[in-house]
Design a protein around this motif. Structure first.
Motif, PDB file in Angstrom:
ATOM      1  N   PHE A 102       0.844  -1.193   0.000  1.00  0.00           N
ATOM      2  CA  PHE A 102       0.000   0.000   0.000  1.00  0.00           C
ATOM      3  C   PHE A 102       0.878   1.240   0.000  1.00  0.00           C
ATOM      4  O   PHE A 102       2.099   1.158   0.131  1.00  0.00           O
ATOM      5  N   ASP A 114      -5.867   3.599   1.794  1.00  0.00           N
ATOM      6  CA  ASP A 114      -5.472   2.285   1.303  1.00  0.00           C
ATOM      7  C   ASP A 114      -6.248   1.140   1.955  1.00  0.00           C
ATOM      8  O   ASP A 114      -5.819  -0.017   1.896  1.00  0.00           O
ATOM      9  N   GLU A 115      -7.378   1.445   2.538  1.00  0.00           N
ATOM     10  CA  GLU A 115      -8.220   0.374   3.074  1.00  0.00           C
ATOM     11  C   GLU A 115      -8.736  -0.506   1.939  1.00  0.00           C
ATOM     12  O   GLU A 115      -8.998  -1.704   2.129  1.00  0.00           O
ATOM     13  N   VAL A 118      -6.083  -3.203   1.363  1.00  0.00           N
ATOM     14  CA  VAL A 118      -6.122  -4.249   2.383  1.00  0.00           C
ATOM     15  C   VAL A 118      -7.301  -5.186   2.142  1.00  0.00           C
ATOM     16  O   VAL A 118      -7.164  -6.411   2.259  1.00  0.00           O
ATOM     17  N   GLU A 135       5.452   1.606   3.325  1.00  0.00           N
ATOM     18  CA  GLU A 135       4.589   1.255   4.455  1.00  0.00           C
ATOM     19  C   GLU A 135       4.818   2.182   5.637  1.00  0.00           C
ATOM     20  O   GLU A 135       4.013   2.222   6.567  1.00  0.00           O
ATOM     21  N   LEU A 143       0.949   1.887  10.404  1.00  0.00           N
ATOM     22  CA  LEU A 143       1.152   0.518   9.922  1.00  0.00           C
ATOM     23  C   LEU A 143       0.663  -0.504  10.937  1.00  0.00           C
ATOM     24  O   LEU A 143      -0.097  -1.420  10.593  1.00  0.00           O
ATOM     25  N   HIS A 146      -3.342   0.870  12.691  1.00  0.00           N
ATOM     26  CA  HIS A 146      -4.493   0.979  11.795  1.00  0.00           C
ATOM     27  C   HIS A 146      -4.524  -0.130  10.746  1.00  0.00           C
ATOM     28  O   HIS A 146      -5.490  -0.880  10.654  1.00  0.00           O
ATOM     29  N   MET A 147      -3.463  -0.234   9.945  1.00  0.00           N
ATOM     30  CA  MET A 147      -3.504  -1.186   8.840  1.00  0.00           C
ATOM     31  C   MET A 147      -3.562  -2.632   9.326  1.00  0.00           C
ATOM     32  O   MET A 147      -4.269  -3.455   8.756  1.00  0.00           O
ATOM     33  N   GLU A 148      -2.823  -2.941  10.378  1.00  0.00           N
ATOM     34  CA  GLU A 148      -2.826  -4.313  10.872  1.00  0.00           C
ATOM     35  C   GLU A 148      -4.010  -4.605  11.791  1.00  0.00           C
ATOM     36  O   GLU A 148      -4.623  -5.670  11.694  1.00  0.00           O
ATOM     37  N   ASP A 160     -10.205   7.688   7.723  1.00  0.00           N
ATOM     38  CA  ASP A 160     -10.158   6.243   7.544  1.00  0.00           C
ATOM     39  C   ASP A 160     -11.452   5.626   8.052  1.00  0.00           C
ATOM     40  O   ASP A 160     -12.437   6.332   8.280  1.00  0.00           O
ATOM     41  N   GLY A 172      -9.000  -3.937   9.561  1.00  0.00           N
ATOM     42  CA  GLY A 172      -7.573  -4.243   9.501  1.00  0.00           C
ATOM     43  C   GLY A 172      -7.259  -5.439   8.640  1.00  0.00           C
ATOM     44  O   GLY A 172      -8.136  -6.144   8.131  1.00  0.00           O
ATOM     45  N   ALA A 173      -5.966  -5.670   8.481  1.00  0.00           N
ATOM     46  CA  ALA A 173      -5.489  -6.738   7.603  1.00  0.00           C
ATOM     47  C   ALA A 173      -5.580  -8.090   8.300  1.00  0.00           C
ATOM     48  O   ALA A 173      -5.398  -8.194   9.517  1.00  0.00           O
TER      49      ALA A 173
END
Length: 631
Positions: A102, A114-115, A118, A135, A143, A146-148, A160, A172-173
């Protein structure tokens, strides 16, 4: 000498050396690897990887294969269809990436944090990724939190936590990020875990481990987009060797290196010729315990075998960017020891062609987010009373340049959000801002004019997002008055043809200065004629200067600013400029009177002012630190 491996006899490293060079489609460790599919006494493991997706769920590009054949590639709908085909018949298949999944330059992805990326990767059963430099474009917390883990960051529904294609908020991922060499400067602890161990089915109720060591490009913390003063990167070779030894002590006998650093090795995506670059240098040095090396970051395409320090071939691959290729490495594990039977390794780069029926689920995801971002981009976020344009007067000033400098000055005086946790120094407000609006090298942060098409002057999210930014943060740092003076002098340089080139800065609203247009290069600005908040520039004093990280790390050619102290990173340009427009509500162009050219009538006729460019700006064209990505 031969080696008995079950019912076959395979070449040893000495006999395999003839196949080390690029050999086409696919790449075989030895000639015996051509028969690897029948070696059913070993455990078959399929490693699938993509790199540098950068949020491009749609997209189309043309790549070159063997004999100059050209392929139209791209798009996650097609990617998922090819993945389904490749996975068919493989009990042990692991899909992963060496970073930059992302963060990039697509409005459709960046404007929704970038949701979308994911969600697409989750749907494709993506297992894990190395952390690339991009990243870290927002912050380490973005990273990991939020993303994880899906923690809001910070304003739900605006920054977001958007509604995905299933109608749910972002959670999240379902995969994790790793890096063995990105550490906190203060403690030396890794920001994310350094490695992971995956277990594969060996039959009879037994499982075998495969270890994956992860690297992030050395110097990531000083690259412009991922500028994070609280981080540092460790030596790549030393780090890999240390963790390879650790994994061996833990009983892991199959080890893969996934690294976000790259190389260049020719134009045929399924071979390699004349390789060079940091990843290639590393590939020849790191521990022979590493069985394959998967690379990224340079946006290149190659597939080859490179000998380890003991002369034994191992895959060395890179799968392009933006979903162009899927790399497939097939390894065979000894069921007793879990070691890779290196002589049987096969690697292939598969083009993500658009001549197949796209996977309907992933195509639906991609189309949903494109529509979502397009509609959201039409949201009004502020108003202009007149157009802001990049058209410059003879002094090098423009309304759009002034607006960008005012935004940078405002940004450099804002408090730091706690989630922006990549900083190491206290946030001291900016005294002034300089923005390179037409740099001599590299790219200017001003990407377009800010002109409303609405009767009431409304400016949309998409208009503001695209007017300023290429994914770079504003950085405030301490410099001397002498450096500021010297940087202003460096707006003028003499080209190889003897002509003077003018690469102007825009200055913030609290700055006024004049220069002598007839003076020699290097002696056009008198410090007494530079006023900051009405006071002459003091060359002996220290100032807090706000400018782009790109400028501080010498991406655009003003060496006076190469040294600086106590840098503080602020949010990324396009997101932060949107925040500025929202905060100001109404923007009015100021008169062009911040810069005055004295003796303009006597200026040499050879002075050239670079014209604004309307070419699209993408990260592929950016200079990262001290090198330019060549592919």
């Amino acid at each position: 000498m031969t080696q008995d491996l079950g019912r076959r006899t395979f070449l040893t490293a000495t006999g395999a050396m003839a196949t080390v060079a690029a050999i086409g489609t696919p790449a075989y460790a030895t000639e015996d690897a051509r028969d690897a599919a029948t070696a059913d006494e070993y455990v078959d493991v399929q490693l699938l990887n993509i790199t540098d997706l950068h949020g491009y769920l749609h997209g189309s590009s043309v790549i070159t294969g063997a004999a100059g054949a050209r392929y139209t590639v791209g798009g996650v709908g097609y990617l998922a269809a090819h993945l389904n085909r490749l996975r068919d018949g493989h009990q042990n298949s692991i899909f992963f990436g060496p970073g930059d999944m992302f963060s990039g330059w697509e409005f459709d992805a960046e404007s929704v944090a970038d949701e979308s990326t994911v969600e697409a990767l989750n749907r494709m059963n993506f297992r894990f990724s190395s952390a690339g430099n991009h990243e870290f474009d927002k912050s380490p917390a973005f990273l990991t939190a939020h993303m994880e883990r899906g923690i809001p960051f910070p304003e739900v529904g605006w920054d977001d936590e958007f509604v995905d294609s299933t109608g749910r908020r972002f959670r999240g991922a379902r995969f994790r990020y790793y890096s063995a060499n990105v550490v906190w400067s203060a403690t030396g602890r890794t920001v994310v875990p350094p490695y992971n161990i995956e277990w594969v089915d060996a039959g009879g109720g037994r499982r075998l481990p495969i270890g994956f060591i992860h690297l992030t490009a050395f110097g990531t913390e000083t690259m412009p987009a991922s500028f994070q003063p609280a981080l540092r990167t460790l030596d790549e070779v030393e780090t890999v060797n240390r963790y390879a030894a650790l994994l061996k002590r833990r009983g892991v006998n199959a080890i893969i290196l996934s690294m976000h650093d790259g190389a260049v090795a020719g134009s045929d995506f399924n071979s390699g010729s004349d390789p060079s670059g940091p990843a290639y240098d590393l590939a020849r040095q790191v521990s022979p315990d590493v069985d394959a090396i998967v690379t990224g970051h340079w946006h290149c395409r190659f597939n080859m075998m490179v000998p380890d320090p003991n002369g034994v071939p191992r895959p060395f691959v890179e799968a392009g960017y933006n979903g162009q290729l899927i790399n497939e490495i097939n390894v065979r594990l000894d069921p007793r020891t879990g070691k890779v039977v290196r002589e049987l390794t096969v690697s292939t780069n598969h083009a993500n062609t658009q001549d197949v029926t796209p996977d309907p689920e992933l195509q639906e995801v991609a189309d949903y987010w494109l529509d979502f971002a397009t509609k959201r981009g039409q949201t009004a976020i502020g108003r202009v009373t007149a157009p802001f344009t990049r058209t410059r007067n003879t002094a090098g000033e423009s309304t759009m340049g002034d607006l960008a400098a005012d935004w940078a000055y405002w940004s450099g005086r804002q408090p730091i959000d706690p989630t922006n946790n990549g900083n190491a120094y206290p946030n001291v407000p900016a005294d002034l801002a300089l923005i390179a609006i037409a740099p001599r090298v590299g790219q200017g942060v001003v990407g377009g004019d800010l002109v409303s098409t609405a009767s009431d002057g409304a400016v949309t999210l998409a208009q503001a997002f695209k007017a300023v930014g290429y994914g770079d943060p504003v950085v405030t740092a301490t410099v001397t008055g002498q450096q500021i003076h010297d940087a202003l002098e460096q707006q003028w340089t003499t080209g190889t043809d003897g002509k003077v080139v003018f690469a102007p800065f825009a200055v913030s609203r609290n700055v006024r200065y004049s220069y002598d247009a007839s003076g020699p290069v290097g002696d056009r600005v008198d410090p007494a004629d530079v006023l900051i908040d009405g006071k002459p520039l003091d060359v002996t004093r220290k100032y807090r200067l706000a400018t782009m990280a790109y400028t501080f790390v010498q991406g655009d050619g003003y060496p006076a600013l190469a040294t600086f102290d106590r840098p503080v990173r602020h949010p990324r340009d396009f997101e932060n400029f949107v925040k500025y427009v929202r905060a100001q509500k109404v923007l009015t162009p100021a008169p062009l009177e911040r810069v005055t050219a004295k003796n303009a009538a006597f200026a040499p006729r050879a002075v050239e002012v670079p014209a604004p460019s309307d070419e699209p700006r993408t990260g592929n064209n950016l200079t990262y630190g001290s090198f330019h990505i060549p592919c």
